[in-house]
Design a protein around this motif. Structure first.
Motif, PDB file in Angstrom:
ATOM      1  N   MET A 530       0.837  -1.202   0.000  1.00 51.55           N
ATOM      2  CA  MET A 530       0.000   0.000   0.000  1.00 51.55           C
ATOM      3  C   MET A 530       0.870   1.250   0.000  1.00 51.55           C
ATOM      4  SD  MET A 530      -3.180  -0.362  -0.346  1.00 51.55           S
ATOM      5  CE  MET A 530      -3.646   1.297   0.127  1.00 51.55           C
ATOM      6  N   VAL A 531       2.002   1.172   0.702  1.00 54.13           N
ATOM      7  CA  VAL A 531       2.938   2.300   0.690  1.00 54.13           C
ATOM      8  C   VAL A 531       3.478   2.487  -0.728  1.00 54.13           C
ATOM      9  CG1 VAL A 531       5.154   3.162   1.577  1.00 54.13           C
ATOM     10  CG2 VAL A 531       3.551   1.991   3.126  1.00 54.13           C
ATOM     11  N   HIS A 532       3.811   1.358  -1.365  1.00 50.54           N
ATOM     12  CA  HIS A 532       4.288   1.427  -2.751  1.00 50.54           C
ATOM     13  C   HIS A 532       3.218   2.082  -3.648  1.00 50.54           C
ATOM     14  CE1 HIS A 532       7.003  -2.325  -1.958  1.00 50.54           C
ATOM     15  NE2 HIS A 532       7.463  -1.217  -1.373  1.00 50.54           N
ATOM     16  N   PHE A 533       1.979   1.668  -3.435  1.00 51.08           N
ATOM     17  CA  PHE A 533       0.889   2.221  -4.253  1.00 51.08           C
ATOM     18  C   PHE A 533       0.788   3.739  -4.091  1.00 51.08           C
ATOM     19  CE2 PHE A 533      -3.587   3.590  -4.355  1.00 51.08           C
ATOM     20  CZ  PHE A 533      -3.842   3.395  -5.720  1.00 51.08           C
ATOM     21  N   GLU A 534       0.854   4.177  -2.848  1.00 50.83           N
ATOM     22  CA  GLU A 534       0.736   5.613  -2.599  1.00 50.83           C
ATOM     23  C   GLU A 534       1.904   6.366  -3.233  1.00 50.83           C
ATOM     24  OE1 GLU A 534       0.478   5.824   1.612  1.00 50.83           O
ATOM     25  OE2 GLU A 534      -1.570   5.014   1.686  1.00 50.83           O
ATOM     26  N   ALA A 535       3.101   5.757  -3.178  1.00 49.46           N
ATOM     27  CA  ALA A 535       4.274   6.395  -3.772  1.00 49.46           C
ATOM     28  C   ALA A 535       4.126   6.461  -5.294  1.00 49.46           C
ATOM     29  CB  ALA A 535       5.540   5.623  -3.389  1.00 49.46           C
ATOM     30  N   LYS A 536       3.656   5.391  -5.895  1.00 49.56           N
ATOM     31  CA  LYS A 536       3.478   5.374  -7.341  1.00 49.56           C
ATOM     32  C   LYS A 536       2.368   6.335  -7.769  1.00 49.56           C
ATOM     33  CE  LYS A 536       5.389   0.915  -8.715  1.00 49.56           C
ATOM     34  NZ  LYS A 536       5.211  -0.325  -9.508  1.00 49.56           N
ATOM     35  N   GLN A 537       1.345   6.418  -6.941  1.00 41.27           N
ATOM     36  CA  GLN A 537       0.262   7.339  -7.258  1.00 41.27           C
ATOM     37  C   GLN A 537       0.781   8.785  -7.269  1.00 41.27           C
ATOM     38  OE1 GLN A 537      -3.075   7.269  -4.500  1.00 41.27           O
ATOM     39  NE2 GLN A 537      -4.479   7.189  -6.253  1.00 41.27           N
ATOM     40  N   GLU A 538       1.611   9.098  -6.295  1.00 32.35           N
ATOM     41  CA  GLU A 538       2.196  10.447  -6.230  1.00 32.35           C
ATOM     42  C   GLU A 538       3.117  10.695  -7.419  1.00 32.35           C
ATOM     43  OE1 GLU A 538       5.011  13.110  -3.211  1.00 32.35           O
ATOM     44  OE2 GLU A 538       4.280  11.126  -2.599  1.00 32.35           O
ATOM     45  N   LEU A 540       2.983   9.241 -10.330  1.00 33.18           N
ATOM     46  CA  LEU A 540       2.166   9.307 -11.554  1.00 33.18           C
ATOM     47  C   LEU A 540       1.588  10.711 -11.736  1.00 33.18           C
ATOM     48  CD1 LEU A 540       1.039   7.733 -13.952  1.00 33.18           C
ATOM     49  CD2 LEU A 540      -0.929   7.098 -12.533  1.00 33.18           C
ATOM     50  N   GLU A 541       1.192  11.328 -10.643  1.00 29.91           N
ATOM     51  CA  GLU A 541       0.646  12.682 -10.716  1.00 29.91           C
ATOM     52  C   GLU A 541       1.710  13.671 -11.197  1.00 29.91           C
ATOM     53  OE1 GLU A 541      -0.913  13.516  -6.893  1.00 29.91           O
ATOM     54  OE2 GLU A 541      -2.601  12.112  -7.071  1.00 29.91           O
ATOM     55  N   LYS A 542       2.943  13.494 -10.697  1.00 29.31           N
ATOM     56  CA  LYS A 542       4.027  14.377 -11.125  1.00 29.31           C
ATOM     57  C   LYS A 542       4.386  14.142 -12.593  1.00 29.31           C
ATOM     58  CE  LYS A 542       6.189  14.776  -6.551  1.00 29.31           C
ATOM     59  NZ  LYS A 542       7.407  14.498  -5.738  1.00 29.31           N
ATOM     60  N   LEU A 543       4.378  12.821 -12.967  1.00 30.69           N
ATOM     61  CA  LEU A 543       4.730  12.492 -14.349  1.00 30.69           C
ATOM     62  C   LEU A 543       3.692  13.046 -15.334  1.00 30.69           C
ATOM     63  CD1 LEU A 543       6.801  10.938 -16.078  1.00 30.69           C
ATOM     64  CD2 LEU A 543       5.322   8.920 -15.899  1.00 30.69           C
ATOM     65  N   SER A 544       2.439  13.153 -14.921  1.00 31.75           N
ATOM     66  CA  SER A 544       1.379  13.660 -15.791  1.00 31.75           C
ATOM     67  C   SER A 544       1.624  15.127 -16.147  1.00 31.75           C
ATOM     68  CB  SER A 544       0.007  13.515 -15.109  1.00 31.75           C
ATOM     69  OG  SER A 544      -0.269  12.159 -14.869  1.00 31.75           O
ATOM     70  N   SER A 545       2.304  15.840 -15.249  1.00 28.04           N
ATOM     71  CA  SER A 545       2.578  17.262 -15.517  1.00 28.04           C
ATOM     72  C   SER A 545       4.017  17.492 -15.979  1.00 28.04           C
ATOM     73  CB  SER A 545       2.291  18.080 -14.251  1.00 28.04           C
ATOM     74  OG  SER A 545       3.087  17.617 -13.171  1.00 28.04           O
ATOM     75  N   PHE A 546       4.732  16.399 -16.310  1.00 29.40           N
ATOM     76  CA  PHE A 546       6.137  16.509 -16.738  1.00 29.40           C
ATOM     77  C   PHE A 546       6.230  17.194 -18.105  1.00 29.40           C
ATOM     78  CE2 PHE A 546       9.821  14.639 -18.969  1.00 29.40           C
ATOM     79  CZ  PHE A 546      10.840  15.020 -18.111  1.00 29.40           C
ATOM     80  N   GLU A 547       7.120  18.184 -18.186  1.00 35.41           N
ATOM     81  CA  GLU A 547       7.313  18.935 -19.420  1.00 35.41           C
ATOM     82  C   GLU A 547       8.629  18.529 -20.065  1.00 35.41           C
ATOM     83  OE1 GLU A 547       5.296  20.970 -20.901  1.00 35.41           O
ATOM     84  OE2 GLU A 547       3.728  21.021 -19.357  1.00 35.41           O
ATOM     85  N   LEU A 548       8.617  18.261 -21.374  1.00 35.11           N
ATOM     86  CA  LEU A 548       9.833  17.922 -22.115  1.00 35.11           C
ATOM     87  C   LEU A 548      10.647  19.187 -22.383  1.00 35.11           C
ATOM     88  CD1 LEU A 548       8.352  15.388 -24.679  1.00 35.11           C
ATOM     89  CD2 LEU A 548       9.616  14.863 -22.600  1.00 35.11           C
ATOM     90  N   SER A 549      11.988  19.040 -22.360  1.00 35.46           N
ATOM     91  CA  SER A 549      12.874  20.205 -22.561  1.00 35.46           C
ATOM     92  C   SER A 549      13.068  20.549 -24.035  1.00 35.46           C
ATOM     93  CB  SER A 549      14.240  19.930 -21.917  1.00 35.46           C
ATOM     94  OG  SER A 549      14.883  18.849 -22.619  1.00 35.46           O
ATOM     95  N   ILE A 579      -2.851   0.710 -11.709  1.00 40.37           N
ATOM     96  CA  ILE A 579      -2.009   1.909 -11.755  1.00 40.37           C
ATOM     97  C   ILE A 579      -0.861   1.718 -12.739  1.00 40.37           C
ATOM     98  CG2 ILE A 579      -0.426   1.239  -9.883  1.00 40.37           C
ATOM     99  CD1 ILE A 579      -0.617   4.194  -8.938  1.00 40.37           C
ATOM    100  N   GLU A 580      -0.444   0.447 -12.962  1.00 39.81           N
ATOM    101  CA  GLU A 580       0.618   0.164 -13.935  1.00 39.81           C
ATOM    102  C   GLU A 580       0.157   0.550 -15.349  1.00 39.81           C
ATOM    103  OE1 GLU A 580       3.569  -0.761 -13.185  1.00 39.81           O
ATOM    104  OE2 GLU A 580       3.273  -1.321 -11.084  1.00 39.81           O
ATOM    105  N   GLN A 581      -1.103   0.274 -15.649  1.00 37.74           N
ATOM    106  CA  GLN A 581      -1.638   0.633 -16.970  1.00 37.74           C
ATOM    107  C   GLN A 581      -1.660   2.152 -17.147  1.00 37.74           C
ATOM    108  OE1 GLN A 581      -5.466  -1.229 -17.220  1.00 37.74           O
ATOM    109  NE2 GLN A 581      -4.647  -3.319 -17.212  1.00 37.74           N
ATOM    110  N   LYS A 582      -2.004   2.857 -16.081  1.00 34.87           N
ATOM    111  CA  LYS A 582      -2.020   4.322 -16.150  1.00 34.87           C
ATOM    112  C   LYS A 582      -0.613   4.865 -16.395  1.00 34.87           C
ATOM    113  CE  LYS A 582      -6.017   4.858 -13.077  1.00 34.87           C
ATOM    114  NZ  LYS A 582      -6.487   5.415 -11.778  1.00 34.87           N
TER     115      LYS A 582
END
Length: 690
Positions: A530-538, A540-549, A579-582
């Motif tokens: 569950m800790v892993h899940f919460e870490a991956k969820q966090e 994933l949220e950061k990766l969704s807003s990741f901007e390419l240089s 969450i892996e699919q996301k």
């Protein structure tokens, strides 16, 4: 008898000499309306024979007696009594026979049409639909027109209800019930009984009123006869007496139908006194001759119209109007002078024969079509029989057969009329075939219901097992048991529809209760996941807003670092694995924006795919992926060899030839793809060895 007397087959009312052919036609149209009304009354009455089981024998007999006495004006035959037979001339007999032929033809045509309309197959309707159909008939049709349809509906409803009753009786006895205590009915059965009772009440009331009307009409006619007899002793001016005679004639025409068994006596008595009155007029020859002249003019106009009808293209229309002309000739126009009597009748008969001959020709042609229709209907009946014999004993088989038989039934009703002699025969064959089909269909589904009740008991046993084990603490043994009973549930088969949802909800509730406990236990035992899940969820949220240089090398490096970091986090709970699919979907979006080579992009995506499979510990899918890649390598090698062999055919062709260049291009493309497949194979081997 005096020659001036009214002939037996001719009637009373004279048409004024001032009438034109147009006025005669108008009178014909009025008579048509009257006759059509009489025809409807006659058809309705003749079709309404008593068939009410619950009505007392006395009431039923009385109704049938009234039905038999209904007088059909267009069917009345002016037969002389034995006492007057010697007074009827041969020419008069000929006229009566011809008119009878017209009436008889019309009757047969009406009966055929009525039979055709009466044929309706109710066997495909459900009990609810049969009740609705009966209710509709009672509200929209005359009570005397309903006998055939009501009895057909009643027969089909009782057949379906009795099958249901037998099934319920079997269930009752199987559960240990005493047959003496068995009773079964339904709201539909009660509603049907109520409607059927209304039908019987209305029908009885109709015939009781009809009987009263018939008796009132015959009383009125006897009064007119007495009034006619009194004219001979009236002390008044001859003109006044004649006008009085005309009034009696008019009232006679309006008196209405009388009982059939009384008709000849009343009619002959009336004619006898009409003849006596004409004898009385003989004392005033001038007045009588004027009357004869009026009648002659009217009959000549009718002859003219009959001859015109001989040119009419619509034979049916001409024949119907001819019937009106005969009715007027016989009932509305009095006698003509003796010297013209045979001549005018011969002319009218000749014009009538022209129309009769044309109609017989038309009927002969129609009979050919009727014969063809008969053969078609016989074939359709045979196909319905075959459908019942060839149907596979399965739900799908019977559903297909039901659809096919419905199409055959529709074709039967759309085919058209058959010869009258074969009408009842083919209808009975059709009813027997469809009835046999429905019987076999119902038998199949009756047996299906028995199987469904057996299935229901088996599924209830599984529910009992699931509910007894839903709170078990032995998760290892119980999980295997729960999975087994779930598989058994799928294989058992259908249960009665009314129980299907109810038992499924109980079974599902028990299974869900257990597996929710199982997952809760696993979640408790794997808090780290569950800790892993919460870490991956966090992440994933950061990766969704990741901007390419914009620098693809930097971006690729950054994405690979994200993938590595994702791998290092570790597994997540089983019920959170989506969450892996996301994550993969988010990576696909970033890769699509990068300016990478095809091979590099493919391998990065493949790494991520392998990572997902490894995290799931899905050896079967890893094995399948390994086999798939190996197969693609072999196929690609074969493609390259085939293309290289093809080049051998172009050794004498210039290298710049477009076709040769295209082959070289394909070889290079396949070689590049081969390198990608080989690289993927190396990676999956490493993973599987680890």
């Amino acid at each position: 008898m005096s020659d001036e007397k009214l002939p037996q087959e001719e009637n009373e009312e004279k048409i004024p000499t001032t009438e034109t052919v147009s006025e005669i036609e108008n009178k014909i149209e009025k008579d048509k309306e009257v006759l059509e009304t009489e025809e409807k009354t006659t058809e309705s009455s003749s079709s309404s024979e008593s068939a009410v089981e619950e009505v007392s024998t006395e009431e039923t007999s009385e109704n049938n007696s009234v039905e038999e006495t209904i007088v059909e004006e267009k069917k009345l035959v002016n037969e002389s009594s034995k006492e007057d037979a010697s007074q009827v001339k041969a020419s008069e007999d000929e006229e009566g026979e011809d008119e009878d032929e017209v009436a008889s033809s019309e009757d047969e045509e009406d009966e055929e049409e009525h039979e055709e309309k009466a044929q309706k197959d109710y066997s495909s309707l459900s009990e609810k639909e049969l009740v609705a159909e009966l209710d509709k008939l009672l509200k929209t049709k005359k009570i005397q027109e309903l006998k055939h349809d009501v009895e057909e509906i009643r027969s089909e409803f009782n057949s379906k209800f009795n099958e249901e009753l037998e099934h319920k009786k079997e269930e009752f006895l199987a559960e240990g019930g005493n047959i003496i205590d068995f009773h079964y009915t339904t709201p539909l059965k009660k509603e049907f009984n109520s409607l059927y009772f209304d039908y019987k009440e209305k029908r009885n009331s109709y015939y009781k009123n009809l009987k009263k009307d018939l008796q009132a009409n015959i009383d009125k006619r006897w009064e007119l006869i007495e009034e006619l007899k009194g004219l001979l002793s009236a002390e008044e001016n001859i003109n006044t007496t004649y006008n009085h005679f005309k009034e009696i004639q008019e009232k006679w025409h309006m008196a209405g139908a009388i009982p059939r068994d009384k008709y000849n006596t009343v009619w002959n008595t009336y004619h006898h006194h009409v003849e006596n009155f004409y004898d009385f007029l003989h004392l005033n020859r001038e007045f009588r001759d004027l009357d004869f002249k009026h009648n002659l003019d009217s009959k000549l106009k009718i002859i003219t119209r009959a001859e015109e009808l001989g040119q009419e293209t619509d034979i049916n229309k001409a024949f119907r109007e001819l019937q009106m002309l005969h009715k007027m000739w016989k009932e509305d126009i009095g006698p003509v002078a003796k010297e013209y009597r045979d001549e005018v009748w011969d002319k009218f008969s000749e014009a009538t024969k022209v129309i009769h001959d044309k109609r017989q020709e038309q009927l002969a042609e129609m009979e050919k079509d009727f014969e063809a229709n008969y053969e078609k209907k016989k074939q359709l009946v045979e196909e319905i029989k075959k459908a019942a014999e060839d149907t596979k004993p399965s739900h799908q088989g019977w559903q297909n057969a039901i659809k096919k038989v419905q199409e055959l039934r529709d074709a039967f009703f759309n085919t058209g009329r058959v010869p009258r002699a074969n009408n009842k025969e083919i209808w009975k064959a059709f009813k027997d075939a469809t009835g046999n089909f429905n019987h076999q269909k119902n038998s199949f589904y009756k047996n299906q219901k028995k199987e469904q009740y057996t299935n229901l008991e088996q599924k209830r046993e599984l529910i009992k097992i699931a509910e007894e084990n839903k709170d078990s603490e032995d998760f290892e043994a119980t999980t295997a048991l729960m999975k087994k009973i779930q598989d058994n549930w799928k294989n058992i088969g259908h249960v009665p529809r009314k129980d299907s949802d109810k038992i499924w909800k109980r079974f599902k509730k028990a299974c869900n209760h257990y597996f929710d406990r199982l997952h809760a236990q696993k979640n408790e035992a794997n808090k780290e996941e569950m800790v892993h899940f919460e870490a991956k969820q966090e992440m994933l949220e950061k990766l969704s807003s990741f901007e390419l240089s914009g620098d693809h090398k930097v971006d690729v490096k950054a994405i690979k670092e994200k993938i590595t970091a994702w791998k290092e986090i570790g597994r997540v709970p089983y019920n959170k694995r989506n969450i892996e699919q996301k994550f993969n979907k988010t990576l696909d979006g970033l890769f699509s924006k990068l300016d990478l080579g095809k091979k590099e992009t493919e391998l990065i995506k493949f790494d991520n795919k392998l990572n997902t499979l490894v995290n799931r510990e899905d050896d079967r899918k890893l094995q399948n992926e390994h086999f798939f890649i190996s197969k693609k390598i072999d196929e690609t090698k074969d493609e390259i060899r085939q293309l290289e062999n093809n080049l051998g055919f172009f050794h004498h062709v210039d290298e710049n030839n477009p076709l040769v260049k295209e082959v070289h291009k394909n070889i290079e493309r396949h070689k590049e793809q081969l390198e990608v497949w080989k690289a993927k194979l190396s990676k999956i081997k490493e993973v599987r060895e680890d």
